[in-house]
Design a protein around this motif. Sequence first.
Motif, PDB file in Angstrom:
ATOM      1  N   LEU B  19      93.889  81.121  62.194  1.00  0.00           N
ATOM      2  CA  LEU B  19      95.134  80.681  61.545  1.00  0.00           C
ATOM      3  C   LEU B  19      95.222  81.169  60.103  1.00  0.00           C
ATOM      4  O   LEU B  19      96.314  81.336  59.560  1.00  0.00           O
ATOM      5  CB  LEU B  19      95.223  79.153  61.559  1.00  0.00           C
ATOM      6  N   PHE B  20      94.060  81.387  59.476  1.00  0.00           N
ATOM      7  CA  PHE B  20      94.074  81.670  58.039  1.00  0.00           C
ATOM      8  C   PHE B  20      93.697  83.110  57.696  1.00  0.00           C
ATOM      9  O   PHE B  20      93.537  83.439  56.534  1.00  0.00           O
ATOM     10  CB  PHE B  20      93.145  80.696  57.313  1.00  0.00           C
ATOM     11  N   VAL B  21      93.522  83.954  58.707  1.00  0.00           N
ATOM     12  CA  VAL B  21      93.159  85.341  58.417  1.00  0.00           C
ATOM     13  C   VAL B  21      94.376  86.240  58.641  1.00  0.00           C
ATOM     14  O   VAL B  21      95.003  86.192  59.695  1.00  0.00           O
ATOM     15  CB  VAL B  21      91.999  85.814  59.328  1.00  0.00           C
ATOM     16  N   GLY B  22      94.708  87.042  57.631  1.00  0.00           N
ATOM     17  CA  GLY B  22      95.834  87.958  57.777  1.00  0.00           C
ATOM     18  C   GLY B  22      96.321  88.425  56.423  1.00  0.00           C
ATOM     19  O   GLY B  22      95.796  88.027  55.383  1.00  0.00           O
ATOM     20  N   VAL B  23      97.334  89.294  56.457  1.00  0.00           N
ATOM     21  CA  VAL B  23      97.810  89.906  55.217  1.00  0.00           C
ATOM     22  C   VAL B  23      98.551  88.881  54.351  1.00  0.00           C
ATOM     23  O   VAL B  23      98.309  88.780  53.150  1.00  0.00           O
ATOM     24  CB  VAL B  23      98.730  91.108  55.528  1.00  0.00           C
ATOM     25  N   ASP B  25      99.408  85.469  52.563  1.00  0.00           N
ATOM     26  CA  ASP B  25      98.510  84.441  52.053  1.00  0.00           C
ATOM     27  C   ASP B  25      98.847  83.101  52.688  1.00  0.00           C
ATOM     28  O   ASP B  25      99.835  82.464  52.343  1.00  0.00           O
ATOM     29  CB  ASP B  25      98.633  84.364  50.526  1.00  0.00           C
ATOM     30  N   VAL B  26      98.033  82.714  53.650  1.00  0.00           N
ATOM     31  CA  VAL B  26      98.158  81.377  54.218  1.00  0.00           C
ATOM     32  C   VAL B  26      96.822  80.688  54.030  1.00  0.00           C
ATOM     33  O   VAL B  26      95.808  81.109  54.574  1.00  0.00           O
ATOM     34  CB  VAL B  26      98.499  81.422  55.726  1.00  0.00           C
ATOM     35  N   SER B  27      96.807  79.647  53.188  1.00  0.00           N
ATOM     36  CA  SER B  27      95.574  78.884  52.992  1.00  0.00           C
ATOM     37  C   SER B  27      95.979  77.444  52.785  1.00  0.00           C
ATOM     38  O   SER B  27      97.164  77.134  52.634  1.00  0.00           O
ATOM     39  CB  SER B  27      94.814  79.407  51.781  1.00  0.00           C
ATOM     40  N   LEU B  28      95.011  76.564  52.808  1.00  0.00           N
ATOM     41  CA  LEU B  28      95.329  75.152  52.593  1.00  0.00           C
ATOM     42  C   LEU B  28      96.068  74.976  51.280  1.00  0.00           C
ATOM     43  O   LEU B  28      97.058  74.259  51.183  1.00  0.00           O
ATOM     44  CB  LEU B  28      94.037  74.324  52.593  1.00  0.00           C
ATOM     45  N   GLY B  29      95.575  75.706  50.256  1.00  0.00           N
ATOM     46  CA  GLY B  29      96.175  75.605  48.923  1.00  0.00           C
ATOM     47  C   GLY B  29      97.633  76.038  48.928  1.00  0.00           C
ATOM     48  O   GLY B  29      98.518  75.305  48.474  1.00  0.00           O
ATOM     49  N   SER B  30      97.881  77.223  49.499  1.00  0.00           N
ATOM     50  CA  SER B  30      99.256  77.738  49.474  1.00  0.00           C
ATOM     51  C   SER B  30     100.171  76.883  50.344  1.00  0.00           C
ATOM     52  O   SER B  30     101.353  76.736  50.057  1.00  0.00           O
ATOM     53  CB  SER B  30      99.283  79.200  49.930  1.00  0.00           C
ATOM     54  N   LEU B  31      99.623  76.291  51.409  1.00  0.00           N
ATOM     55  CA  LEU B  31     100.435  75.438  52.269  1.00  0.00           C
ATOM     56  C   LEU B  31     100.848  74.167  51.537  1.00  0.00           C
ATOM     57  O   LEU B  31     101.987  73.708  51.626  1.00  0.00           O
ATOM     58  CB  LEU B  31      99.664  75.070  53.538  1.00  0.00           C
ATOM     59  N   LEU B  32      99.882  73.603  50.793  1.00  0.00           N
ATOM     60  CA  LEU B  32     100.164  72.359  50.087  1.00  0.00           C
ATOM     61  C   LEU B  32     101.083  72.593  48.898  1.00  0.00           C
ATOM     62  O   LEU B  32     101.904  71.749  48.556  1.00  0.00           O
ATOM     63  CB  LEU B  32      98.853  71.710  49.616  1.00  0.00           C
ATOM     64  N   ALA B  33     100.932  73.799  48.285  1.00  0.00           N
ATOM     65  CA  ALA B  33     101.714  74.087  47.081  1.00  0.00           C
ATOM     66  C   ALA B  33     103.169  74.392  47.405  1.00  0.00           C
ATOM     67  O   ALA B  33     104.040  74.294  46.547  1.00  0.00           O
ATOM     68  CB  ALA B  33     101.090  75.263  46.334  1.00  0.00           C
ATOM     69  N   SER B  34     103.443  74.779  48.673  1.00  0.00           N
ATOM     70  CA  SER B  34     104.808  75.164  49.010  1.00  0.00           C
ATOM     71  C   SER B  34     105.388  74.174  50.024  1.00  0.00           C
ATOM     72  O   SER B  34     104.670  73.377  50.626  1.00  0.00           O
ATOM     73  CB  SER B  34     104.836  76.570  49.587  1.00  0.00           C
ATOM     74  N   TRP B  36     108.029  72.901  53.368  1.00  0.00           N
ATOM     75  CA  TRP B  36     108.085  73.113  54.814  1.00  0.00           C
ATOM     76  C   TRP B  36     108.784  74.428  55.159  1.00  0.00           C
ATOM     77  O   TRP B  36     108.382  75.137  56.076  1.00  0.00           O
ATOM     78  CB  TRP B  36     108.824  71.933  55.444  1.00  0.00           C
ATOM     79  N   ASN B  37     109.853  74.745  54.425  1.00  0.00           N
ATOM     80  CA  ASN B  37     110.630  75.936  54.761  1.00  0.00           C
ATOM     81  C   ASN B  37     110.214  77.168  53.980  1.00  0.00           C
ATOM     82  O   ASN B  37     110.866  78.204  54.069  1.00  0.00           O
ATOM     83  CB  ASN B  37     112.118  75.669  54.538  1.00  0.00           C
ATOM     84  N   ASP B  38     109.129  77.053  53.212  1.00  0.00           N
ATOM     85  CA  ASP B  38     108.701  78.198  52.422  1.00  0.00           C
ATOM     86  C   ASP B  38     107.854  79.147  53.253  1.00  0.00           C
ATOM     87  O   ASP B  38     107.499  78.859  54.394  1.00  0.00           O
ATOM     88  CB  ASP B  38     107.908  77.730  51.194  1.00  0.00           C
ATOM     89  N   GLY B  39     107.518  80.283  52.633  1.00  0.00           N
ATOM     90  CA  GLY B  39     106.807  81.361  53.305  1.00  0.00           C
ATOM     91  C   GLY B  39     105.552  80.967  54.060  1.00  0.00           C
ATOM     92  O   GLY B  39     105.491  81.152  55.287  1.00  0.00           O
ATOM     93  N   PRO B  40     104.552  80.426  53.395  1.00  0.00           N
ATOM     94  CA  PRO B  40     103.271  80.189  54.068  1.00  0.00           C
ATOM     95  C   PRO B  40     103.402  79.344  55.332  1.00  0.00           C
ATOM     96  O   PRO B  40     102.861  79.707  56.383  1.00  0.00           O
ATOM     97  CB  PRO B  40     102.457  79.455  53.008  1.00  0.00           C
ATOM     98  N   MET B  41     104.157  78.249  55.253  1.00  0.00           N
ATOM     99  CA  MET B  41     104.296  77.387  56.413  1.00  0.00           C
ATOM    100  C   MET B  41     105.019  78.116  57.548  1.00  0.00           C
ATOM    101  O   MET B  41     104.657  77.979  58.729  1.00  0.00           O
ATOM    102  CB  MET B  41     105.064  76.114  56.025  1.00  0.00           C
ATOM    103  N   GLN B  42     106.016  78.913  57.195  1.00  0.00           N
ATOM    104  CA  GLN B  42     106.755  79.656  58.211  1.00  0.00           C
ATOM    105  C   GLN B  42     105.869  80.709  58.870  1.00  0.00           C
ATOM    106  O   GLN B  42     105.912  80.889  60.090  1.00  0.00           O
ATOM    107  CB  GLN B  42     108.004  80.317  57.587  1.00  0.00           C
ATOM    108  N   VAL B  43     105.063  81.407  58.070  1.00  0.00           N
ATOM    109  CA  VAL B  43     104.138  82.397  58.641  1.00  0.00           C
ATOM    110  C   VAL B  43     103.182  81.709  59.612  1.00  0.00           C
ATOM    111  O   VAL B  43     102.924  82.178  60.724  1.00  0.00           O
ATOM    112  CB  VAL B  43     103.340  83.120  57.523  1.00  0.00           C
ATOM    113  N   LEU B  44     102.699  80.540  59.175  1.00  0.00           N
ATOM    114  CA  LEU B  44     101.763  79.790  60.022  1.00  0.00           C
ATOM    115  C   LEU B  44     102.408  79.422  61.363  1.00  0.00           C
ATOM    116  O   LEU B  44     101.834  79.650  62.432  1.00  0.00           O
ATOM    117  CB  LEU B  44     101.300  78.521  59.284  1.00  0.00           C
TER     118      LEU B  44
END
Lengths: 252, 320
Positions: B19-23, B25-34, B36-44
Amino acid sequence: MIVTTNLTKTYGSAVVVNDVSLKLPRGGVTSIIGSNGAGKSTLLALASRLLPATSGSVTIDGLDVTTTPGDMLARRLSILRQDNHIAARLTIRDLVAFGRYPHSKGRMTADDEKMVSDAIRYLGLEALSDRFLDEISGGQRQRAFVAMVLAQDTDYVLLDEPLNNLDMKHAVSMMKLIRRIADELSKTFVLVLHDINFASIYSDHIVAMREGTVVRQGTPREIVRSDVLNQIFGIDIAIHEIDGHRIGLYYV
Amino acid sequence: MLPLALGIAVVLILAITSLFVGVSDVSLGSLLASGWNDGPMQVLLVSRVPRTLALILAGTAMAVSGTLMQMLARNRFAEPSTVGTVEAAKLGFLAVLVVAPGASVPVKLVVASGFALASTAIFLRILRQLPIHATLIVPLIGILLGGVINAIATFIAYRFDLMQSLASWSTGDFSMILEGRYELLWIGLALTVLAYVMADRFTVAGMGRDFTVNLGLDYRAVVSLGLIIVSIVTAVIVVTVGMIPFLGLVVPNLVSLTLGDNVRRTVPWVALVGAGLVLACDIAGRIVNYPYEIPIGTMLGVVGSGLFLYLLLRKNARLA
């Protein structure tokens, strides 16, 4: 009772079993003897629905083997052919447990487990029961197959050359086991045997085949005689009575 | 039970890693900082979760299909890609694209499964003419059959300008998986569960026809059921992610080495190891040449052939 009526099996123009009508009574040990290619194994395969007959019919206690549902027959009759080759890696215990399949359908009860353990013990395989079939000798494998068929606990047990690959000790104990189970549990065994002396000592009834037909049948006393064996096998076999057993001397 | 729980834990860890490997940036930090409709959560949600699920579903179904094929053919080298099933499924999809390009997905799937089924049934028919000891001839005939079907498919694809579709079915690749493009694989899971429910029948079929009849089962019915499962699974995988080489060959053989071939006992392990191996290879494919990806077909080709060589060359090898 196993009844065959005008049973015939042909491959092209070759007639392997030719118009055999036979009644094998319930209970006891019947041995089928005869030369290679006499049709013994084919007869057994026809009787156990492993092969379709060209013509004629077989009934087991009145049930036609070709029309009776397979799982119903599997609870009355079991068959072990010669030259069994199982490529799957199964342990002896797994194999024998599958003998219970017609009864358990995969859900083993305590009774099923007990029958499996008993069958393994009868054939002296307790110490090997967790070994894989490809890790044991040919004789041990043969005993495992017989244990599986015994675990199936059917009234009729058909064994094609059960002594295949067995040394003297295990061959004798196999025949004693068959005799004991036939007597104590009143099961019916039909064996294809090559050694006429085993047939002579352990059978109640002998069926002799030659070129696809039954040429003689009767008690060991009636069949194990020089003139009769000559008719069956085409060689001279001297018969000696030793300790009350009729023994054929066919080595010389 | 404990080893199985450990196995599940390893697959879960691999799944979370995936879930967290890829081009992006999806990480716990970026998910929490952004939000529901932002980039990281959508990529996830749109890419990473579907991809991870697809990996698990495809790995599981393909490996279990390998087990079934090995029981039905009574041969250790049989699996959908060595007996022509994969090629026939590709030909089936191609046939639909040519004859009825607008056909719905279920229709495509049924036709491709039908092609796969027919070809695999022909293969088993050829096998019946061979002595059971002809272990090595079996995959040779299968590969030959696959080659012939593949040649026909390539010819048609070339004529109708469909080479690209053919290529996408031939090389397993999960990088294109997005939400809405992998859900067919759930069919694979359903069939894997069915295979587990019917496990004893397949073990019995693996003992051969005579034993199967003696135990009161309809041999043809068991073989047909197995073939249908294998064919549909193959068609589903070919069309969603493309062929995954070696998986159905290596995983069942590795499991058989320690656990034997009692299907009831092996299926959970084959499924787990299949999922784990596919996850690991896909994650590695994303990391090795970062930020580019190596398709899983290539990764598994390398890892799988290595494992296969080990199986063949180890001491006391009993494959052949």
